[in-house]
Enzyme design. Sequence first.
Site, PDB file in Angstrom:
ATOM      1  N   ASP A  14      12.648 -40.139  26.908  1.00 23.15           N
ATOM      2  CA  ASP A  14      12.362 -39.301  25.745  1.00 23.15           C
ATOM      3  C   ASP A  14      11.036 -38.578  25.942  1.00 23.15           C
ATOM      4  OD1 ASP A  14      14.626 -40.373  24.795  1.00 23.15           O
ATOM      5  OD2 ASP A  14      13.726 -41.447  23.099  1.00 23.15           O
ATOM      6  N   GLU A  35       9.542 -37.628  28.768  1.00 19.35           N
ATOM      7  CA  GLU A  35       9.697 -36.486  29.682  1.00 19.35           C
ATOM      8  C   GLU A  35      10.379 -35.316  28.976  1.00 19.35           C
ATOM      9  OE1 GLU A  35      10.726 -37.723  34.107  1.00 19.35           O
ATOM     10  OE2 GLU A  35      11.506 -39.180  32.665  1.00 19.35           O
ATOM     11  N   PHE A  36      11.395 -35.654  28.169  1.00 15.76           N
ATOM     12  CA  PHE A  36      12.109 -34.616  27.428  1.00 15.76           C
ATOM     13  C   PHE A  36      11.142 -33.865  26.510  1.00 15.76           C
ATOM     14  CE2 PHE A  36      14.516 -32.899  23.913  1.00 15.76           C
ATOM     15  CZ  PHE A  36      15.618 -32.326  24.533  1.00 15.76           C
ATOM     16  N   ASP A  37      10.331 -34.623  25.764  1.00 15.84           N
ATOM     17  CA  ASP A  37       9.388 -33.999  24.833  1.00 15.84           C
ATOM     18  C   ASP A  37       8.381 -33.112  25.554  1.00 15.84           C
ATOM     19  OD1 ASP A  37      10.661 -35.187  22.753  1.00 15.84           O
ATOM     20  OD2 ASP A  37       9.250 -36.858  22.560  1.00 15.84           O
ATOM     21  N   LYS A  53      42.273 -39.270  14.283  1.00  7.02           N
ATOM     22  CA  LYS A  53      41.888 -38.397  13.186  1.00  7.02           C
ATOM     23  C   LYS A  53      40.594 -38.944  12.606  1.00  7.02           C
ATOM     24  CE  LYS A  53      44.090 -36.542   9.025  1.00  7.02           C
ATOM     25  NZ  LYS A  53      43.118 -37.049   8.056  1.00  7.02           N
ATOM     26  N   ARG A  74      35.488 -25.808   6.151  1.00  7.99           N
ATOM     27  CA  ARG A  74      36.893 -25.510   5.914  1.00  7.99           C
ATOM     28  C   ARG A  74      37.102 -24.700   4.632  1.00  7.99           C
ATOM     29  NH1 ARG A  74      42.029 -27.375   6.549  1.00  7.99           N
ATOM     30  NH2 ARG A  74      41.456 -29.122   7.853  1.00  7.99           N
ATOM     31  N   CYS A  93      10.387 -64.029 -12.132  1.00 11.12           N
ATOM     32  CA  CYS A  93      11.741 -64.194 -11.622  1.00 11.12           C
ATOM     33  C   CYS A  93      11.690 -64.397 -10.097  1.00 11.12           C
ATOM     34  CB  CYS A  93      12.537 -62.938 -12.010  1.00 11.12           C
ATOM     35  SG  CYS A  93      14.270 -63.015 -11.591  1.00 11.12           S
TER      36      CYS A  93
HETATM   37 ZN   LIG Z   1      15.167 -62.908 -13.573  1.00  9.23          ZN
END
Ligand SMILES: [Zn+2]
Length: 665
Positions: free
Chosen positions: A31, A33-35, A112, A133, A426
């Site tokens: 990546d 080298e690509f950059d 498909k 489409r 809680c």
């Molecule tokens: Zn609770």
Amino acid sequence: MNIEQQITSLRNELREHNYNYYVLDNPTISDFEFDQKLKQLQDLEKAHPEFHDPNSPTLRVGGEITKNFKTIPHTFRMYSLDNSYSKEDLEDWEKRIAKMVDGNVEFTCELKYDGASISLTYENGKLVKAVTRGDGFQGDDVTANVKTIRSVPLQLKGDYPSLFEIRGEIVLPFEGFTKMNAERVEAGEEPYRNPRNTASGSLKLQDSAEVAKRPLECLLYSLVGERLPIKTQFESLEKARLWGFKVPNEAKLAKSLDEVLTFINYWDIHRHELPYETDGVVVKVNNLQQQEELGYTAKSPRWAMAYKFKAEQVSTVLNQITYQVGRTGAITPVANLEAVELAGTIVKRASLHNADQIEKLDVREGDTVFVEKGGEIIPKIIGVDFTKRDPNSQSTQYIIECPECSTPLVRTEGEAQHYCPNTEGCPPQIIGRIQHFISRKAMDIEGLGGETVALLVNNGLINNYADLYLLKAEQIIPLERMAQKSAENIVNGIEASKQIPFERVLFGLGIRYVGETVAKKLTKHYKTIDALINASEADLVTVDEIGERIAQSVVSFFASEENLTTIERLKSYGVQLEISADELANQTDTLSGQIFVVSGVFTKVSRNELKKLIEDNGGKVSSAISSKTNFVVAGDNMGPSKRTKAENLGVAIISEDEFLEMINF
Ligand SMILES: [Zn+2]
């Protein structure tokens, strides 16, 4: 080599690497080298605008904004296919067509894919148009967005015809879909329901840079045009592959209907091993001459048939409905099922979404229910087999108290979910919040994992994230499976997190709807937690991209005495709750009151750096040009429609250099 040759050679090289990576899945360079090469090309293109190419690989990052998608007619109508659901349907079809054509009939079988249909037009090997489409006669021009999809070639190779269309499906692979959802959940947002809708929704996003971030793929299956140099459907797939298109390798040539049925039976079982969603097989007459003889009905070609796999559905007994509590207190009802096999996996649980869904389906404990696996990752209940219902069964009473802490639940008007309001007491909320706080994108505390957090909470050592900073190794060591070394790592990791910048701390606080991006915006704007605490709803909504929902959530978070106490404690322990002096030193009010739109590709700084510079210097970045815009910073390849719009509105267009001068960069 002259400059033009250098540019051409770099473009060709980058295209080849794109192709290896996204089409063949077989990268040959890192990546990095690509950059490097991409950067080199960007610099050359910037210095030599005379060699501009709208299909350059530098334009994959997107940036063009489409406010209204133009409707354009299809040159060749996009037909839909007739569906068949059984072997008998296919046999009838084969008999019908055998009578209408001369010679032996062979078929191509293709999977498909379930996504958004697209038609791409290529002229002299270059992508010129991508249209949805629509109704088959006309669709929406989504070219700018489709160009960001890396597996769509912008420039073809080999002996392609000078003008043709190619059709396919834009899909979101399961892996990318799951990752996108994980990020949404982390930000306290509703996850997307299924890959298909997310893929087609992505095509209609206004900002193509957003589309570029989504892991979309484009799978091609049909060539359309006048006098194309091909004789069969199968040959067209092979040719398209050579020209650089991603054409699924699963497609097969079948010499008889028996071979078609073998293909169908194989994929009915193995389709779950594919990285994308498939819902059937498309069978086409292979010979294009025969296709022409067969022609079309009013709706569809006579030479093709879609075979739909049976919906993945089973029936099983629902033993119990239980309720889960998330980190934000949201309650999710879960159906616990008699274990059953579905789509190759054993299913024991299914999602019921919320109270409305339970009421709509009238689903009750003890019912026999139909479970389906669509695009969703978690199977869902789609109905009840009422013939099997126990006459004495009672309709489901949605819980009114939190299953974990017995606090009465609340439900805000317009929201589907119930919430447990006992945020401080809680247990799953307490644990979930701390888990979020220590997560990689927030405080990234090394050595401390989610299970350890639960262990610390359950042993009464911590009750909120501020308590982490008082933990001592001696307290941790006696816990299950804990050694001296790992305990010390945890304490050191917590200490190191005091250096994490404010924007990530703010994200870590776990305010509903404040994800990574929103946290950055708020940090830039308010600079300190105190300024943010004092901000009113009316003030918050003036910040770019902050809407009412986020503003309300922020205000209500800071209205809580407990939250304010926790923040005071974090401050006293040395956690970063304002932008550091270094960052602040780079900020000015030079651009105060000025609204900027950024367009194109830049060379000295990246697009994101440019936006950051605008914001750091007090300016505002907007995504679309309007009469309120003061400046458009134009990089290379600024969209022509944008330029016209800016000129018509009399908005100043400045270059990257001119902008950098404005802020003495
Ligand atoms: Zn609770």
